[in-house]
Design a protein around this motif. Structure first.
Motif, short mmCIF file in Angstrom:
data_model
loop_
_atom_site.label_atom_id
_atom_site.label_comp_id
_atom_site.label_asym_id
_atom_site.label_seq_id
_atom_site.Cartn_x
_atom_site.Cartn_y
_atom_site.Cartn_z
N TRP A 11 138.37 -28.68 70.03
CA TRP A 11 139.77 -27.86 71.20
C TRP A 11 139.00 -26.48 71.77
O TRP A 11 139.05 -26.42 73.22
CB TRP A 11 141.22 -27.68 70.52
CG TRP A 11 141.82 -26.86 71.74
CD1 TRP A 11 143.18 -27.58 72.45
CD2 TRP A 11 142.11 -25.21 71.53
NE1 TRP A 11 143.59 -25.91 73.30
CE2 TRP A 11 142.79 -25.36 73.39
CE3 TRP A 11 141.36 -23.86 71.56
CZ2 TRP A 11 143.41 -24.26 73.52
CZ3 TRP A 11 142.38 -23.01 71.86
CH2 TRP A 11 142.64 -22.94 72.52
N LEU A 12 138.04 -25.75 71.06
CA LEU A 12 137.93 -24.43 71.54
C LEU A 12 136.63 -25.44 72.19
O LEU A 12 136.07 -24.40 73.11
CB LEU A 12 137.10 -23.76 70.26
CG LEU A 12 138.02 -23.19 69.22
CD1 LEU A 12 137.64 -22.30 68.09
CD2 LEU A 12 138.54 -21.85 70.42
N PHE A 13 135.87 -25.82 71.18
CA PHE A 13 134.82 -26.33 72.42
C PHE A 13 135.27 -26.74 74.26
O PHE A 13 134.50 -26.31 74.99
CB PHE A 13 133.96 -27.59 72.15
CG PHE A 13 132.87 -27.06 70.68
CD1 PHE A 13 131.52 -27.61 71.42
CD2 PHE A 13 133.40 -26.53 69.55
CE1 PHE A 13 130.49 -27.47 70.35
CE2 PHE A 13 132.30 -26.79 68.59
CZ PHE A 13 130.69 -26.98 68.84
N ASN A 274 144.28 -13.00 61.71
CA ASN A 274 145.56 -13.83 62.21
C ASN A 274 145.48 -13.73 64.03
O ASN A 274 145.07 -12.60 64.43
CB ASN A 274 146.40 -12.91 61.85
CG ASN A 274 147.08 -12.83 60.56
OD1 ASN A 274 146.67 -13.80 59.51
ND2 ASN A 274 148.31 -12.37 59.73
N VAL A 275 144.58 -14.88 64.08
CA VAL A 275 144.42 -15.30 65.51
C VAL A 275 145.62 -16.47 66.15
O VAL A 275 145.41 -17.60 65.50
CB VAL A 275 143.28 -15.43 64.92
CG1 VAL A 275 142.69 -16.42 64.85
CG2 VAL A 275 142.46 -15.25 67.57
N ALA A 276 145.45 -16.32 67.61
CA ALA A 276 145.76 -16.99 68.46
C ALA A 276 144.72 -18.25 68.64
O ALA A 276 144.42 -17.60 69.07
CB ALA A 276 147.40 -17.20 68.75
N PRO A 277 145.28 -19.80 68.51
CA PRO A 277 144.07 -20.34 69.37
C PRO A 277 143.41 -19.87 70.57
O PRO A 277 142.35 -19.63 71.08
CB PRO A 277 144.54 -21.97 69.58
CG PRO A 277 145.30 -21.86 68.28
CD PRO A 277 145.97 -20.41 68.59
N PHE A 284 135.25 -16.71 73.24
CA PHE A 284 133.60 -17.65 73.67
C PHE A 284 133.79 -17.65 74.86
O PHE A 284 132.69 -18.17 74.43
CB PHE A 284 133.71 -18.82 72.31
CG PHE A 284 134.50 -18.63 70.80
CD1 PHE A 284 132.77 -18.21 70.11
CD2 PHE A 284 135.07 -18.56 70.13
CE1 PHE A 284 132.81 -17.71 68.84
CE2 PHE A 284 134.92 -17.71 68.64
CZ PHE A 284 134.68 -17.92 68.18
N ARG A 285 134.78 -17.70 75.56
CA ARG A 285 134.34 -18.19 76.86
C ARG A 285 132.75 -17.83 77.54
O ARG A 285 132.58 -18.05 78.21
CB ARG A 285 135.68 -18.44 78.32
CG ARG A 285 136.00 -18.82 78.96
CD ARG A 285 137.17 -19.16 79.13
NE ARG A 285 137.68 -19.33 79.42
CZ ARG A 285 139.34 -19.44 78.69
NH1 ARG A 285 139.52 -18.59 78.73
NH2 ARG A 285 140.30 -20.60 77.69
N SER A 286 132.48 -16.01 77.29
CA SER A 286 131.18 -15.58 77.80
C SER A 286 130.71 -16.80 77.37
O SER A 286 129.86 -16.45 78.02
CB SER A 286 131.37 -14.07 77.35
OG SER A 286 131.78 -13.58 76.37
N ASP A 290 128.31 -19.68 71.23
CA ASP A 290 128.40 -19.16 70.13
C ASP A 290 129.62 -19.42 69.03
O ASP A 290 129.16 -19.50 67.79
CB ASP A 290 129.19 -17.18 70.05
CG ASP A 290 128.16 -16.02 71.06
OD1 ASP A 290 126.88 -15.96 70.24
OD2 ASP A 290 128.64 -15.01 71.17
N ILE A 291 130.23 -20.60 70.07
CA ILE A 291 130.94 -20.94 68.05
C ILE A 291 129.70 -22.09 67.61
O ILE A 291 129.61 -22.18 66.66
CB ILE A 291 130.96 -22.20 69.18
CG1 ILE A 291 132.65 -21.64 69.68
CG2 ILE A 291 132.23 -23.70 67.93
CD1 ILE A 291 133.69 -22.58 70.75
#
Length: 298
Positions: A11-13, A274-277, A284-286, A290-291
């Motif tokens: 999902w992050l990719f 604690n972090v939301a998606p 990481f959008r910039s 980095d992922i």
């Protein structure tokens, strides 16, 4: 939890590259599908805060998104390969392949390299064997099928599919289409251009790229992410329910706590975060790569 971490990374990719995220239900092996498993998976993903642009519950341009509803599609592409002379029936059992004198102990596939026992049977021999056993259908892999690809995490991989796997199954003897075949047809038709999955499937990639080529589909990029393992380095089993999401939710864990736990396990955030998606995606959008750099620390 391992499946959920892989889903989060996939999902992050997609989101960090401003891409679309596709949810597909891979339920071809119907006898092994647990009742309610799909509904539970969708509920878990939603609870974590993951969303998708195409899927079985929201539709999309490439419906259906459940493999058990796509059998006619797979049959069409199987016939395409058959017409090209690239498919033949195989009457060998797993035990017979394992004990074949010419079969190595273990190949890069799901078992020993297939020694080609049924590849050159005459029509008469096939007819005789068909009286005793229903065949599986194998791809006639070219001898020169050397596949080289660059995985975004594993680097450059080269595999001669004939030497390291052999002619592999497209459809099992019980009529169930093989994972390797079905996912390539789906990825090709759904225009998937990036596949993010566990590194236990890295050895499958050369076979799938060969099928992409033979079926005329564009080849996507691949990123094989590390699996969650125990202290001894052993891959956690799906049977290990203590590592499932259910117990954490029952104990009152929040979605942000669980996402933080999963993200910290691959160096995307500090331990205890604690972090939301959505927040992770913004970070990481910039620089989406980095992922890759973070995961590569594993």
């Amino acid at each position: 939890m391992g499946n959920l971490r892989t889903a989060l990374l996939a999902w992050l990719f997609a989101r960090s590259h401003n891409g679309r995220f596709v949810l597909r239900i891979e339920d071809l092996d119907r006898p092994r599908v647990r009742p309610g498993a799909t509904e539970q998976m969708i509920d878990d993903l939603r609870w974590l805060g993951l969303d998708w642009d195409e899927g079985p519950d929201c539709g999309g341009p490439h419906v259906p998104y459940t493999q058990s509803e796509r059998l006619d599609i797979y049959q069409h592409y199987l016939r395409t390969l058959e017409k090209a002379g690239l498919v033949y029936p195989c009457y060998c059992s797993r035990a017979e392949i394992a004990h074949a004198a010419s079969a190595p102990q273990q190949g890069a596939g799901d078992g020993p390299v297939y020694p080609g026992t049924c590849r050159y049977l005459t029509a008469k021999q096939r007819s005789e064997k068909a009286r005793m056993r229903r065949p599986s259908l194998r791809l006639r892999v070219p001898d020169d099928a050397t596949i080289t690809f660059t995985d975004q995490l594993a680097g450059t991989i080269t595999q001669n599919v004939q030497q390291e796997v052999g002619d592999f199954i497209l459809c099992r003897s019980d009529g169930i289409f093989a994972y390797q075949f079905a996912v390539v047809v789906d990825d090709g038709l759904m225009r998937i251009n990036q596949i993010v999955r566990g590194d236990d499937l890295l050895s499958s990639t050369a076979r799938q790229i060969l099928l992409f080529q033979l079926l005329g589909f564009p080849i996507p990029k691949f990123a094989h992410v590390p699996l969650i393992r125990d202290a001894s380095g052993k891959r956690l089993s799906k049977r290990d329910r203590s590592m499932g999401l259910g117990p954490l939710r029952a104990e009152g864990a929040t979605a942000e706590e669980v996402v933080g736990l999963l993200a910290a396990g691959c160096h995307l955030v500090e331990t205890g975060s604690n972090v939301a998606p959505d927040e992770l995606a913004k970070r990481f959008r910039s620089d989406p790569y980095d992922i890759i750099r973070a995961i590569s620390q594993e």
